[in-house]
Design a protein around this motif. Structure first.
Motif, PDB file in Angstrom:
ATOM      1  N   ASP A 126     -21.260   3.970  -1.419  1.00 13.07           N
ATOM      2  CA  ASP A 126     -20.166   2.994  -1.493  1.00 13.07           C
ATOM      3  C   ASP A 126     -19.264   3.229  -2.710  1.00 13.07           C
ATOM      4  O   ASP A 126     -18.596   2.304  -3.173  1.00 13.07           O
ATOM      5  CB  ASP A 126     -20.731   1.567  -1.549  1.00 13.07           C
ATOM      6  CG  ASP A 126     -20.253   0.727  -0.365  1.00 13.07           C
ATOM      7  OD1 ASP A 126     -19.513   1.278   0.477  1.00 13.07           O
ATOM      8  OD2 ASP A 126     -20.622  -0.449  -0.293  1.00 13.07           O
ATOM      9  N   ARG A 179     -19.766   8.703  -1.445  1.00 15.10           N
ATOM     10  CA  ARG A 179     -19.293   7.779  -0.403  1.00 15.10           C
ATOM     11  C   ARG A 179     -20.461   7.073   0.271  1.00 15.10           C
ATOM     12  O   ARG A 179     -20.340   5.930   0.685  1.00 15.10           O
ATOM     13  CB  ARG A 179     -18.486   8.534   0.643  1.00 15.10           C
ATOM     14  CG  ARG A 179     -17.135   8.973   0.108  1.00 15.10           C
ATOM     15  CD  ARG A 179     -16.225   9.377   1.238  1.00 15.10           C
ATOM     16  NE  ARG A 179     -15.040  10.029   0.690  1.00 15.10           N
ATOM     17  CZ  ARG A 179     -13.937  10.254   1.380  1.00 15.10           C
ATOM     18  NH1 ARG A 179     -13.859   9.874   2.639  1.00 15.10           N
ATOM     19  NH2 ARG A 179     -12.906  10.840   0.832  1.00 15.10           N
ATOM     20  N   SER A 192       0.804  -1.225   0.000  1.00 13.27           N
ATOM     21  CA  SER A 192       0.000   0.000   0.000  1.00 13.27           C
ATOM     22  C   SER A 192       0.830   1.265   0.000  1.00 13.27           C
ATOM     23  O   SER A 192       1.921   1.319   0.540  1.00 13.27           O
ATOM     24  CB  SER A 192      -0.901   0.036   1.229  1.00 13.27           C
ATOM     25  OG  SER A 192      -1.878  -0.946   1.124  1.00 13.27           O
ATOM     26  N   ASP A 199      -9.239   4.010   3.999  1.00 12.44           N
ATOM     27  CA  ASP A 199     -10.020   2.770   4.112  1.00 12.44           C
ATOM     28  C   ASP A 199     -10.697   2.443   2.779  1.00 12.44           C
ATOM     29  O   ASP A 199     -11.784   1.881   2.758  1.00 12.44           O
ATOM     30  CB  ASP A 199     -11.057   2.930   5.218  1.00 12.44           C
ATOM     31  CG  ASP A 199     -12.008   4.094   4.943  1.00 12.44           C
ATOM     32  OD1 ASP A 199     -11.682   4.938   4.059  1.00 12.44           O
ATOM     33  OD2 ASP A 199     -13.070   4.160   5.585  1.00 12.44           O
ATOM     34  N   TRP A 200     -10.017   2.781   1.673  1.00 12.08           N
ATOM     35  CA  TRP A 200     -10.670   2.625   0.368  1.00 12.08           C
ATOM     36  C   TRP A 200     -11.079   1.185   0.091  1.00 12.08           C
ATOM     37  O   TRP A 200     -12.006   0.921  -0.668  1.00 12.08           O
ATOM     38  CB  TRP A 200      -9.764   3.151  -0.747  1.00 12.08           C
ATOM     39  CG  TRP A 200      -8.464   2.415  -0.890  1.00 12.08           C
ATOM     40  CD1 TRP A 200      -7.287   2.739  -0.301  1.00 12.08           C
ATOM     41  CD2 TRP A 200      -8.212   1.238  -1.660  1.00 12.08           C
ATOM     42  NE1 TRP A 200      -6.310   1.842  -0.651  1.00 12.08           N
ATOM     43  CE2 TRP A 200      -6.848   0.912  -1.488  1.00 12.08           C
ATOM     44  CE3 TRP A 200      -8.991   0.434  -2.498  1.00 12.08           C
ATOM     45  CZ2 TRP A 200      -6.262  -0.188  -2.104  1.00 12.08           C
ATOM     46  CZ3 TRP A 200      -8.404  -0.670  -3.104  1.00 12.08           C
ATOM     47  CH2 TRP A 200      -7.052  -0.964  -2.911  1.00 12.08           C
ATOM     48  N   GLN A 201     -10.389   0.239   0.745  1.00 12.91           N
ATOM     49  CA  GLN A 201     -10.725  -1.159   0.471  1.00 12.91           C
ATOM     50  C   GLN A 201     -12.088  -1.559   1.017  1.00 12.91           C
ATOM     51  O   GLN A 201     -12.625  -2.591   0.651  1.00 12.91           O
ATOM     52  CB  GLN A 201      -9.637  -2.083   1.037  1.00 12.91           C
ATOM     53  CG  GLN A 201      -8.437  -2.150   0.092  1.00 12.91           C
ATOM     54  CD  GLN A 201      -7.166  -2.617   0.767  1.00 12.91           C
ATOM     55  OE1 GLN A 201      -6.861  -2.151   1.857  1.00 12.91           O
ATOM     56  NE2 GLN A 201      -6.444  -3.516   0.140  1.00 12.91           N
ATOM     57  N   ARG A 202     -12.644  -0.721   1.890  1.00 15.62           N
ATOM     58  CA  ARG A 202     -13.973  -1.043   2.429  1.00 15.62           C
ATOM     59  C   ARG A 202     -15.093  -0.620   1.489  1.00 15.62           C
ATOM     60  O   ARG A 202     -16.249  -0.944   1.721  1.00 15.62           O
ATOM     61  CB  ARG A 202     -14.176  -0.316   3.762  1.00 15.62           C
ATOM     62  CG  ARG A 202     -13.205  -0.812   4.793  1.00 15.62           C
ATOM     63  CD  ARG A 202     -13.611  -0.368   6.169  1.00 15.62           C
ATOM     64  NE  ARG A 202     -12.489  -0.612   7.059  1.00 15.62           N
ATOM     65  CZ  ARG A 202     -12.377  -0.100   8.256  1.00 15.62           C
ATOM     66  NH1 ARG A 202     -13.321   0.681   8.727  1.00 15.62           N
ATOM     67  NH2 ARG A 202     -11.333  -0.362   9.003  1.00 15.62           N
ATOM     68  N   TYR A 203     -14.739   0.170   0.465  1.00 17.26           N
ATOM     69  CA  TYR A 203     -15.775   0.637  -0.458  1.00 17.26           C
ATOM     70  C   TYR A 203     -15.982  -0.392  -1.558  1.00 17.26           C
ATOM     71  O   TYR A 203     -15.045  -1.021  -2.032  1.00 17.26           O
ATOM     72  CB  TYR A 203     -15.391   1.998  -1.055  1.00 17.26           C
ATOM     73  CG  TYR A 203     -15.496   3.119  -0.046  1.00 17.26           C
ATOM     74  CD1 TYR A 203     -16.634   3.921   0.001  1.00 17.26           C
ATOM     75  CD2 TYR A 203     -14.477   3.351   0.877  1.00 17.26           C
ATOM     76  CE1 TYR A 203     -16.742   4.943   0.931  1.00 17.26           C
ATOM     77  CE2 TYR A 203     -14.587   4.359   1.814  1.00 17.26           C
ATOM     78  CZ  TYR A 203     -15.716   5.159   1.839  1.00 17.26           C
ATOM     79  OH  TYR A 203     -15.821   6.156   2.763  1.00 17.26           O
ATOM     80  N   ARG A 204     -17.251  -0.504  -1.953  1.00 12.93           N
ATOM     81  CA  ARG A 204     -17.576  -1.507  -2.967  1.00 12.93           C
ATOM     82  C   ARG A 204     -17.122  -1.049  -4.353  1.00 12.93           C
ATOM     83  O   ARG A 204     -16.726  -1.866  -5.166  1.00 12.93           O
ATOM     84  CB  ARG A 204     -19.097  -1.740  -2.935  1.00 12.93           C
ATOM     85  CG  ARG A 204     -19.514  -2.960  -3.696  1.00 12.93           C
ATOM     86  CD  ARG A 204     -20.914  -3.442  -3.320  1.00 12.93           C
ATOM     87  NE  ARG A 204     -21.329  -4.457  -4.271  1.00 12.93           N
ATOM     88  CZ  ARG A 204     -20.930  -5.725  -4.226  1.00 12.93           C
ATOM     89  NH1 ARG A 204     -20.164  -6.131  -3.244  1.00 12.93           N
ATOM     90  NH2 ARG A 204     -21.331  -6.592  -5.142  1.00 12.93           N
ATOM     91  N   ASP A 259      -7.808  -9.911  16.662  1.00 11.49           N
ATOM     92  CA  ASP A 259      -7.279  -9.376  15.405  1.00 11.49           C
ATOM     93  C   ASP A 259      -5.762  -9.553  15.279  1.00 11.49           C
ATOM     94  O   ASP A 259      -5.119  -8.894  14.478  1.00 11.49           O
ATOM     95  CB  ASP A 259      -7.635  -7.893  15.287  1.00 11.49           C
ATOM     96  CG  ASP A 259      -7.115  -7.103  16.478  1.00 11.49           C
ATOM     97  OD1 ASP A 259      -6.766  -7.736  17.494  1.00 11.49           O
ATOM     98  OD2 ASP A 259      -7.060  -5.869  16.388  1.00 11.49           O
ATOM     99  N   PRO A 312     -14.491   1.287  -5.648  1.00  8.40           N
ATOM    100  CA  PRO A 312     -13.371   2.230  -5.467  1.00  8.40           C
ATOM    101  C   PRO A 312     -12.744   2.622  -6.806  1.00  8.40           C
ATOM    102  O   PRO A 312     -11.815   1.973  -7.271  1.00  8.40           O
ATOM    103  CB  PRO A 312     -12.384   1.442  -4.591  1.00  8.40           C
ATOM    104  CG  PRO A 312     -12.625   0.001  -4.972  1.00  8.40           C
ATOM    105  CD  PRO A 312     -14.068  -0.110  -5.435  1.00  8.40           C
TER     106      PRO A 312
END
Lengths: 491, 491
Positions: free
Chosen positions: B440, B437, A163, B122-127, B13, B129
């Protein structure tokens, strides 16, 4: 057209497995335009016999190239350069032109020609390398570093590897430094007060860039780490070099115009002097009166095998005026290029923005590898092993120095990895170092550590972090021989 | 005293194997001063049952800690914290003081507050991107990168891993770039004309530092990569932003006082325009008349899946006035932080000295890993795979854009990884991006690319290097929905 086996040869100094070398030869031949689409590769039998390797090695190399689409196979007739293989450039590179730029005029800021000396890059070829700051491969825990690196290369950590962190750092590494490394120096810091840097050099450079300009005065120790003076030049500040004594930097001598003080209180570089507690308080008091900031380079604090190290100057700082610089270069290895700086939040925020502009962030993979190495306890084990070895070498060195009558100018009460030496008056240790190379001995002349123009020429540094114990006494005898007044080429 | 099992818990985690986590818990307990010398660890049976792991896992962790000297074993009576285990700090950290430094006054050069926007981490959390410049883990050849890294971590390469290179680079990587990478761009260069950098950002920053000061004028494209404008601010030069057209930077518009031109001729950033050959010659001619230098940022040239890329501007340079910047960030991964610059020897010599002052050198291990990855052909394979995937996504994106009636402002004739889009007049794409946003969807507003103060607000960038093909059409439909004039919250 078939590609002749004669274009293949194993270079005697090549790295990697035979299979990898063969793959590389084929890939390079295609990429450089020597092998063309559709050309037939030598048979695995022929190439194996030509190179003197086993046929299975060649076959495995070809199979890998096949799966990478460099080659295709046509049934039993053999391997061919694939039509999908990368195409070399078709345009001919232009002939080398005569440069028409006046670079003396074009370059506005020069960075060559400073105090930093050229160090011998081939130091490993010398039998008696009393050099400083390189790794001794026998002391480095290569196996566990490799395991940690491998873990940091795993699927779970792919984000930390690949990243773009923008201006951020690996939270694991920052947390470990905050919770475990800094408390050992008496320092408490929140994550937003910590920035990972490309080694201590990078931290010192950033501090200079942020805090100095033409209207400001920086104080450095004299002697000091030469690269520090060099990195202060582009900051265009006024520079005052204050002669240190046996207790390090004398606070009373700080001039009233001082804005930023660069100091190494725990272990003065290069004299190895440790600043006593009373002087530390005096330094902080004087800085408060002058409203000056202090940049503390706390190098080598881990290598304390003679006595427990004193807490960092930063641990006494009630005002937020100390910027603390730490590094893993001495305790892990310098090629890692990882260090950290600790300071008040407004300062770290600006340093983070500067770092983002200059290079974004230190590579995530290295940050994560270091975090694992630290948190699994390998770092502490390594420090103990290094300290034990350095302790033994230090004793051998002090003994050899005593036996030969050489003079120690600074010896470091906690330990460290070097002695600061004084040759007889009139000696030019730069000439001495040059002469000693003929005797297979490397030492560091002292002059570059001093601010010009009248640099004392008779000091030198003896590092013992890269020389095996058994070679210390014979190496010191060589130095003593050269320094003996009856030597025909007395330096 | 025995250490209670209750102080041990597995964090949900946590990373790494169970054994590694147990080792880490024990090591941290000792290092933080919670566990003391001579204290007894819980039995392996007890701890295993408490944590719900197998007993052998605990035993293996204890055995490893034993060999690291954190623990000792006393026959059958169990494991104890070793007397040789590291000692936590004895001094108490001082209470957090109130900061007495006036940082607004102390910091002479501020680096925050520029044009570079905060990107969502946190772009990976968006459907959906549609972001630019991050790695798609599904396209990255992680397995072979790992093998190359492992090889570069081997005993043979220990010097390249650990050494302080001073101001030098890995000769293997430099040679590969000279022999294979640059010829594909029509460039010939000797090793002394090549410098490895911490990514393209670092190369652009160094060029600015060396070539600019208060008396000089830098020309940038408008719009351009926002971080370029930000890194030019500390160089204190006069800055002219020249509006680009469909062919990129117009040479006729270069003002007479131009000293250094920053340009992206192959693939204008962000409009993706390619400068035609005639204009390239015109640009070089105009630079010659002005005696100006050109810094060419040749980003993304590898991702040419629609047509063969044109040679670099540098390949036409007869005068030595083009400084070429390349990077592996887009084609490998941005976290690698490796790029290179090519220029005349006097320039590269100064850049090398500047780099040494700022950070010494990019880490040797990463340079060697990249050298292996390139020379074994994995890089080319990866580029082909990436290009194929990007080609498919590009087609899906162009189709979806056509279907929804969105407007493309720049599309890049060779390929690349983004489209430059124009929203209807009056749209504020910064507000649009914020609204999306909630759907998503991530897009990049165009305003930060433009030089102030009157920035066009209706452009935006759609990156397709991190979004799977199947999500492109639904994502585009979300954008079109928000842009429809009948939308209740039209941006």
């Amino acid at each position: 057209m078939a590609i002749s086996v004669d274009t293949f040869f194993l270079k005697p100094d090549s790295l990697g497995s035979l299979q990898a070398q063969i793959q590389q030869m084929v890939a390079e031949g295609i990429l450089s335009g020597r092998f063309h689409h559709g050309e037939k590769l030598p048979s695995s039998r022929k190439l194996a016999s030509h190179l003197g390797v086993s046929r299975i090695t060649v076959t495995l190399a070809y199979t890998e190239l096949l799966s990478n689409d460099y080659l295709t196979s046509r049934g039993r007739s053999g391997y061919y350069v694939s039509d999908n293989a990368p195409v070399p450039p078709v345009y001919t590179p232009p002939p080398r032109p005569h440069d028409r730029v006046d670079w003396d005029r074009a370059i506005r800021h020069r960075h060559t020609g400073g105090d930093t000396p050229q160090k011998p890059r081939d130091w490993q070829r010398y039998r008696y390398p009393f050099i400083y700051g390189q790794t001794d491969p026998t002391l480095f825990d290569h196996a566990n570093w490799r395991l940690c690196a491998l873990r940091a290369l795993g699927q779970k950590d792919i984000a930390s590897l690949t990243s773009d962190y923008f201006d951020q750092d690996d939270p694991l590494l920052v947390e470990f430094i905050a919770r475990h490394t800094l408390p050992r120096r008496g320092i408490t810091a929140r994550p937003e007060e910590i920035l990972i840097t490309m080694g201590a050099q990078n931290a010192l450079w950033m501090a200079a860039q942020l805090l100095l300009d033409t209207g400001r005065t920086a104080v450095v120790e004299d002697p000091c780490y030469y690269a520090l003076r060099d990195l202060l030049v582009p900051a265009r500040c006024r520079l005052k070099a204050l002669r240190v004594d046996a207790d390090g930097l004398p606070p009373d001598a700080l001039p009233p115009e001082t804005d930023v003080i660069f100091t190494t209180p725990s272990h003065q570089s290069p004299t190895t002097a440790t600043m006593p507690l009373t002087r530390r308080h005096a330094l902080l008091d004087r800085a408060r009166v002058l409203d000056a900031l202090i940049v503390e380079d706390d190098y080598e604090f881990e290598l304390a095998f003679l006595a427990a190290p004193s807490p960092a100057l930063k641990s006494l700082d009630r005002d937020g005026r100390v910027i603390y610089v730490g590094s893993f270069s001495k305790s892990l290895f310098p090629g890692l290029r990882l260090g950290y700086m600790v300071g008040s939040e407004p300062f770290i925020r600006q340093a983070r923005a500067l770092r983002a502009s200059v290079l974004r962030h230190p590579p995530g993979h290295l940050q994560r590898t270091a975090a694992y190495f630290l948190s699994l306890g390998h770092y502490d084990t390594q420090i103990r092993r290094m300290s034990d070895a350095l302790h033994t070498r230090r004793e051998a060195l002090e003994q050899a120095v005593a036996d030969t009558g050489l003079t120690i100018a600074g010896r470091g009460v906690y330990g460290g990895s070097s002695l600061w030496m004084r040759a007889p008056d009139g000696t030019d240790t730069t000439r001495l170092a040059k002469a000693l190379r003929d005797d297979d001995v490397l030492i560091e002349p002292g002059a570059p550590f001093f601010a010009g123009p009248d640099r004392p020429a008779h000091f030198y540094r003896l590092g013992y972090s890269s020389i095996p114990t058994a070679r210390i006494a014979p190496g010191i005898r060589q130095i003593a021989k050269r320094l003996a007044p009856q030597h025909p080429n007395w330096p």
